[in-house]
Design an enzyme around this catalytic site. Structure first.
Site, PDB file in Angstrom:
ATOM      1  N   ILE A  12       0.845  -1.209   0.000  1.00 55.10           N
ATOM      2  CA  ILE A  12       0.000   0.000   0.000  1.00 55.10           C
ATOM      3  C   ILE A  12       0.875   1.253   0.000  1.00 55.10           C
ATOM      4  CG2 ILE A  12      -1.908   1.197   1.137  1.00 55.10           C
ATOM      5  CD1 ILE A  12      -2.556  -1.482   2.559  1.00 55.10           C
ATOM      6  N   THR A 124      -6.161  -0.529  10.558  1.00 54.25           N
ATOM      7  CA  THR A 124      -6.958  -1.566   9.902  1.00 54.25           C
ATOM      8  C   THR A 124      -8.286  -1.817  10.614  1.00 54.25           C
ATOM      9  OG1 THR A 124      -6.990  -3.984   9.576  1.00 54.25           O
ATOM     10  CG2 THR A 124      -5.487  -3.170  11.228  1.00 54.25           C
ATOM     11  N   ASP A 125      -9.264  -2.298   9.856  1.00 53.35           N
ATOM     12  CA  ASP A 125     -10.561  -2.671  10.469  1.00 53.35           C
ATOM     13  C   ASP A 125     -10.419  -3.908  11.365  1.00 53.35           C
ATOM     14  OD1 ASP A 125     -10.240  -4.671   8.540  1.00 53.35           O
ATOM     15  OD2 ASP A 125     -12.257  -4.466   7.697  1.00 53.35           O
ATOM     16  N   GLU A 126      -9.266  -4.596  11.280  1.00 58.50           N
ATOM     17  CA  GLU A 126      -9.101  -5.811  12.097  1.00 58.50           C
ATOM     18  C   GLU A 126      -9.051  -5.492  13.582  1.00 58.50           C
ATOM     19  OE1 GLU A 126      -6.373  -8.736  10.661  1.00 58.50           O
ATOM     20  OE2 GLU A 126      -6.620  -8.047   8.610  1.00 58.50           O
ATOM     21  N   TYR A 149      -1.127  -9.739  15.292  1.00 57.71           N
ATOM     22  CA  TYR A 149      -1.072  -8.602  14.350  1.00 57.71           C
ATOM     23  C   TYR A 149      -2.112  -7.551  14.714  1.00 57.71           C
ATOM     24  CZ  TYR A 149      -2.327  -5.837  10.285  1.00 57.71           C
ATOM     25  OH  TYR A 149      -2.652  -4.780   9.458  1.00 57.71           O
ATOM     26  N   SER A 150      -3.391  -7.963  14.817  1.00 55.96           N
ATOM     27  CA  SER A 150      -4.427  -6.940  15.021  1.00 55.96           C
ATOM     28  C   SER A 150      -4.320  -6.326  16.411  1.00 55.96           C
ATOM     29  CB  SER A 150      -5.825  -7.499  14.747  1.00 55.96           C
ATOM     30  OG  SER A 150      -6.062  -8.685  15.444  1.00 55.96           O
ATOM     31  N   ALA A 151      -3.840  -7.119  17.397  1.00 61.44           N
ATOM     32  CA  ALA A 151      -3.649  -6.556  18.740  1.00 61.44           C
ATOM     33  C   ALA A 151      -2.544  -5.502  18.715  1.00 61.44           C
ATOM     34  CB  ALA A 151      -3.319  -7.667  19.730  1.00 61.44           C
ATOM     35  N   LYS A 153      -1.737  -3.666  16.158  1.00 64.87           N
ATOM     36  CA  LYS A 153      -2.273  -2.480  15.475  1.00 64.87           C
ATOM     37  C   LYS A 153      -3.203  -1.714  16.415  1.00 64.87           C
ATOM     38  CE  LYS A 153      -1.677  -1.343  11.733  1.00 64.87           C
ATOM     39  NZ  LYS A 153      -0.576  -0.543  11.086  1.00 64.87           N
TER      40      LYS A 153
HETATM   41  P1  NAD Z   1       3.428  -4.646   3.514  1.00 62.39           P
HETATM   42  O1  NAD Z   1       3.756  -5.781   4.414  1.00 62.39           O
HETATM   43  O2  NAD Z   1       3.213  -4.893   2.062  1.00 62.39           O
HETATM   44  O3  NAD Z   1       4.575  -3.524   3.612  1.00 62.39           O
HETATM   45  C1  NAD Z   1       5.135  -3.124   4.819  1.00 62.39           C
HETATM   46  C2  NAD Z   1       6.320  -2.224   4.507  1.00 62.39           C
HETATM   47  O4  NAD Z   1       6.864  -1.754   5.758  1.00 62.39           O
HETATM   48  C3  NAD Z   1       7.457  -2.929   3.773  1.00 62.39           C
HETATM   49  O5  NAD Z   1       7.959  -2.115   2.740  1.00 62.39           O
HETATM   50  C4  NAD Z   1       8.496  -3.160   4.853  1.00 62.39           C
HETATM   51  O6  NAD Z   1       9.823  -3.216   4.354  1.00 62.39           O
HETATM   52  C5  NAD Z   1       8.261  -1.953   5.746  1.00 62.39           C
HETATM   53  N1  NAD Z   1       8.705  -2.178   7.130  1.00 62.39           N
HETATM   54  C6  NAD Z   1       8.392  -3.226   7.927  1.00 62.39           C
HETATM   55  N2  NAD Z   1       8.998  -3.099   9.125  1.00 62.39           N
HETATM   56  C7  NAD Z   1       9.680  -1.923   9.068  1.00 62.39           C
HETATM   57  C8  NAD Z   1      10.498  -1.236  10.009  1.00 62.39           C
HETATM   58  N3  NAD Z   1      10.729  -1.728  11.233  1.00 62.39           N
HETATM   59  N4  NAD Z   1      11.046  -0.045   9.645  1.00 62.39           N
HETATM   60  C9  NAD Z   1      10.823   0.459   8.395  1.00 62.39           C
HETATM   61  N5  NAD Z   1      10.082  -0.169   7.474  1.00 62.39           N
HETATM   62  C10 NAD Z   1       9.510  -1.340   7.802  1.00 62.39           C
HETATM   63  O7  NAD Z   1       2.168  -3.947   4.173  1.00 62.39           O
HETATM   64  P2  NAD Z   1       0.878  -3.304   3.493  1.00 62.39           P
HETATM   65  O8  NAD Z   1      -0.095  -4.366   3.179  1.00 62.39           O
HETATM   66  O9  NAD Z   1       1.317  -2.369   2.430  1.00 62.39           O
HETATM   67  O10 NAD Z   1       0.285  -2.486   4.731  1.00 62.39           O
HETATM   68  C11 NAD Z   1       0.719  -1.153   4.994  1.00 62.39           C
HETATM   69  C12 NAD Z   1      -0.018  -0.627   6.207  1.00 62.39           C
HETATM   70  O11 NAD Z   1      -1.422  -0.649   5.982  1.00 62.39           O
HETATM   71  C13 NAD Z   1       0.226  -1.446   7.484  1.00 62.39           C
HETATM   72  O12 NAD Z   1       0.339  -0.545   8.560  1.00 62.39           O
HETATM   73  C14 NAD Z   1      -1.036  -2.279   7.618  1.00 62.39           C
HETATM   74  O13 NAD Z   1      -1.306  -2.582   8.969  1.00 62.39           O
HETATM   75  C15 NAD Z   1      -2.069  -1.339   7.039  1.00 62.39           C
HETATM   76  N6  NAD Z   1      -3.250  -1.993   6.440  1.00 62.39           N
HETATM   77  C16 NAD Z   1      -3.083  -2.991   5.527  1.00 62.39           C
HETATM   78  C17 NAD Z   1      -4.208  -3.566   4.938  1.00 62.39           C
HETATM   79  C18 NAD Z   1      -4.072  -4.644   3.896  1.00 62.39           C
HETATM   80  O14 NAD Z   1      -5.093  -5.174   3.432  1.00 62.39           O
HETATM   81  N7  NAD Z   1      -2.875  -4.995   3.436  1.00 62.39           N
HETATM   82  C19 NAD Z   1      -5.486  -3.126   5.293  1.00 62.39           C
HETATM   83  C20 NAD Z   1      -5.606  -2.091   6.233  1.00 62.39           C
HETATM   84  C21 NAD Z   1      -4.474  -1.525   6.798  1.00 62.39           C
HETATM   85  P1  TYD Z   2      -5.520 -12.333   4.611  1.00 59.70           P
HETATM   86  O1  TYD Z   2      -5.323 -11.907   3.196  1.00 59.70           O
HETATM   87  O2  TYD Z   2      -4.389 -12.958   5.339  1.00 59.70           O
HETATM   88  O3  TYD Z   2      -6.066 -11.048   5.379  1.00 59.70           O
HETATM   89  P2  TYD Z   2      -6.695 -10.924   6.864  1.00 59.70           P
HETATM   90  O4  TYD Z   2      -6.568 -12.190   7.593  1.00 59.70           O
HETATM   91  O5  TYD Z   2      -5.789  -9.889   7.424  1.00 59.70           O
HETATM   92  O6  TYD Z   2      -8.093 -10.513   6.653  1.00 59.70           O
HETATM   93  O7  TYD Z   2      -6.741 -13.324   4.658  1.00 59.70           O
HETATM   94  C1  TYD Z   2      -8.007 -12.942   4.160  1.00 59.70           C
HETATM   95  C2  TYD Z   2      -8.952 -14.091   4.416  1.00 59.70           C
HETATM   96  O8  TYD Z   2      -8.541 -15.210   3.613  1.00 59.70           O
HETATM   97  C3  TYD Z   2      -8.931 -14.592   5.851  1.00 59.70           C
HETATM   98  O9  TYD Z   2     -10.254 -14.978   6.227  1.00 59.70           O
HETATM   99  C4  TYD Z   2      -8.018 -15.801   5.817  1.00 59.70           C
HETATM  100  C5  TYD Z   2      -8.278 -16.360   4.420  1.00 59.70           C
HETATM  101  N1  TYD Z   2      -7.124 -17.073   3.792  1.00 59.70           N
HETATM  102  C6  TYD Z   2      -7.280 -18.362   3.300  1.00 59.70           C
HETATM  103  O10 TYD Z   2      -8.379 -18.949   3.377  1.00 59.70           O
HETATM  104  N2  TYD Z   2      -6.201 -18.985   2.741  1.00 59.70           N
HETATM  105  C7  TYD Z   2      -4.988 -18.386   2.644  1.00 59.70           C
HETATM  106  O11 TYD Z   2      -4.033 -19.007   2.136  1.00 59.70           O
HETATM  107  C8  TYD Z   2      -4.846 -17.046   3.139  1.00 59.70           C
HETATM  108  C9  TYD Z   2      -3.524 -16.344   3.051  1.00 59.70           C
HETATM  109  C10 TYD Z   2      -5.942 -16.422   3.703  1.00 59.70           C
END
Ligand code: NAD
Ligand code: TYD
Length: 340
Positions: A12, A124-126, A149-151, A153
Site C-alpha cells: 500500500i 486496519t478494520d481488524e 497482528y491486530s492486537a 495495530k
Molecule cells: P506490507 O507488508 O506490504 O509492507 C510493509 C512495509 O513496511 C514494507 O515495505 C516493509 O519493508 C516496511 N517495514 C516493515 N517493518 C519496518 C520497520 N521496522 N522499519 C521500516 N520499514 C519497515 O504492508 P501493506 O499491506 O502495504 O500495509 C501497509 C499498512 O497498511 C500497514 O500498517 C497495515 O497494517 C495497514 N493496512 C493494511 C491492509 C491490507 O489489506 N494490506 C489493510 C488495512 C491496513
Molecule cells: P488475509 O489476506 O491474510 O487477510 P486478513 O486475515 O488480514 O483478513 O486473509 C483474508 C482471508 O482469507 C482470511 O479470512 C483468511 C483467508 N485465507 C485463506 O483462506 N487462505 C490463505 O491461504 C490465506 C492467506 C488467507
C-alpha cells in the site's frame, strides 16, 4: 507539502508514493527497512523524480528518525510501515510487537520533538475484531482484536491517539478494510490465490471458506488517506472501506473464473487459529466529511489485478523465491488437507 512516508516500499505504501508523486505536487521521503515485504521494484516508475528520496532504515531506530526529521523538516508523516500479515504474526509474534508498537512509538516521539504538523497513522478494520452480521463497525465501535497482528495495530492506534489527547499532537488515524491490487505480496488471500492459480497450484482455503472480508482497491485506499491527510480533523479516526463484503470462497471462485482455471484447484485446509469470521465497517464518516468515495468495482479491480500478475510474472517469481519458500512450507506444510 513534504511528507515522510514510512513503509513506502510495501504494497500500500508504494501505491501511495506512486500516487503522491504521480498525481500531486508533494515531496516524498520514503523511510523503509526493506524487510521481506519491502521491494524497491515497486517504485521504479517514480524513483528518479526529484521530489522523491528513499532512505533505507528501521522506524525503531530513534537516532535515525530524529536526524531524518531534523534534516528534512517534513510537514507531515504518513505511517504505513508494519509487519502486516496475520499468519506470520501467529507463527512468530515478536516482529509485530517490535515494529508495530515500538516503531510507532519511536515515530510519535520523533514527531513530538520536531513539532510535526500532521501525523497520519494507517491502521486496519481488524482492530474491531469479528462482527456478527449485520453489524458494521463505525469509528466508536469497541476494539476487540484477535491475532497478535491486530492486537499490535490496536495498541499502536491507542498510543497514537494518546499523543493527541496528552500532547495535543495533530494525529489522525485511518482504519481500512482488506486491500487488493497490483504489487501485493503473495502471502495474502487474493495475490496468493491469483499467483497459485496462474501456476496451476492448489488454492489453500482455510476452514469452510465462509469468512467474510470487505474488499478495497488499493488506489481507493490511497485516495482515502490523501483525503484524510488534507482534510481530516485532528484527533479523529476515519474508517476506509470498499463497500464490498464477500465470503472468501466467493473471492476464490471469481479468481478461478477470471483465470480460467478449474475448481479442482481448491483445497480446504486446517483453519487459522483464532480466525475472525467477519469484518465489516462503515466509511460513512469519511464520506460525510470529504468528497472521498470508493470508486473501483470489485470485479473490475480483480480483473485488473489478475492482468497485472499475468504481465508481471518475473516480479512474482522473484518475490516467491528464497525465504518465501521457507515461509510457505512453514505456514502451509503443517496444514492438513481437510478435503479438496
Ligand atoms: P506490507 O507488508 O506490504 O509492507 C510493509 C512495509 O513496511 C514494507 O515495505 C516493509 O519493508 C516496511 N517495514 C516493515 N517493518 C519496518 C520497520 N521496522 N522499519 C521500516 N520499514 C519497515 O504492508 P501493506 O499491506 O502495504 O500495509 C501497509 C499498512 O497498511 C500497514 O500498517 C497495515 O497494517 C495497514 N493496512 C493494511 C491492509 C491490507 O489489506 N494490506 C489493510 C488495512 C491496513
Ligand atoms: P488475509 O489476506 O491474510 O487477510 P486478513 O486475515 O488480514 O483478513 O486473509 C483474508 C482471508 O482469507 C482470511 O479470512 C483468511 C483467508 N485465507 C485463506 O483462506 N487462505 C490463505 O491461504 C490465506 C492467506 C488467507
Amino acid at each position: 507539502m513534504k511528507v515522510i512516508v514510512t513503509g513506502g516500499a510495501g504494497f500500500i505504501g508504494s501505491a501511495f508514493v506512486r500516487m503522491a508523486i504521480g498525481e500531486t505536487d508533494m515531496h516524498v521521503v520514503n523511510l523503509d527497512k526493506l524487510t521481506y515485504a519491502g521491494n524497491l521494484e515497486n517504485l521504479t516508475s517514480i524513483e528518479k523524480d526529484p521530489r522523491y528520496r528513499f532512505v533505507e532504515g528501521d522506524i525503531c531506530d530513534a537516532a535515525l528518525v530524529d536526524s531524518l526529521m531534523a534534516e528534512e523538516k517534513p510537514d507531515a508523516m504518513v505511517h504505513f510501515a508494519a509487519e502486516s500479515h496475520v499468519d506470520r504474526s501467529i507463527l512468530s509474534p515478536e516482529p509485530v510487537i517490535q515494529t508495530n508498537l515500538r516503531g510507532t512509538f519511536t515515530l510519535l516521539e520523533g514527531a513530538r520533538k520536531h513539532r510535526l504538523k500532521r501525523f497520519v497513522h494507517v491502521s486496519t478494520d481488524e482492530v474491531y475484531g469479528s462482527l456478527e452480521a449485520p453489524l458494521e463497525a463505525d469509528e466508536n465501535y469497541p476494539l476487540n482484536p484477535s491475532s497478535p497482528y491486530s492486537a499490535s495495530k490496536a495498541g499502536s492506534d491507542l498510543l497514537a491517539r494518546s499523543y493527541f489527547v496528552t500532547y495535543k499532537m495533530p494525529v489522525l488515524i485511518t482504519r481500512a478494510s482488506n486491500n487488493y491490487g497490483p504489487y501485493h505480496f503473495p502471502e495474502k488471500l487474493i495475490p496468493l490465490m491469483i499467483s497459485n492459480a496462474l501456476e496451476d497450484r492448489p488454492l489453500p482455503v482455510y476452514g469452510d471458506g465462509q469468512q467474510v472480508r470487505d474488499w478495497l482497491y488499493v488506489d481507493d485506499h490511497c485516495r482515502g488517506i490523501l483525503a484524510v491527510l488534507r482534510g481530516g480533523r485532528e484527533g479523529q479516526i476515519y474508517n476506509i472501506g470498499g463497500n464490498r463484503s464477500l465470503p472468501n470462497l466467493d473471492v476464490v471462485h471469481k479468481v478461478l473464473a477470471i483465470t480460467g482455471k478449474p475448481e479442482s484447484l481448491i483445497q480446504y485446509v486446517t483453519d487459522r487459529p483464532g480466525h475472525d469470521r467477519r469484518y465489516a465497517l462503515s466509511s460513512e464518516k469519511l464520506m460525510r466529511e470529504t468528497s472521498w468515495r470508493p470508486l473501483m468495482d470489485f470485479e473490475t479491480g480483480l480483473g485488473r489485478t489478475i492482468d497485472w500478475y499475468r504481465t508481471n510474472s518475473a516480479w512474482v517469481a522473484r518475490v516467491r523465491s528464497g525465504a518465501y519458500r521457507t515461509y510457505y512450507e512453514k505456514n502451509y506444510g503443517n496444514r492438513e488437507a481437510v478435503s479438496s
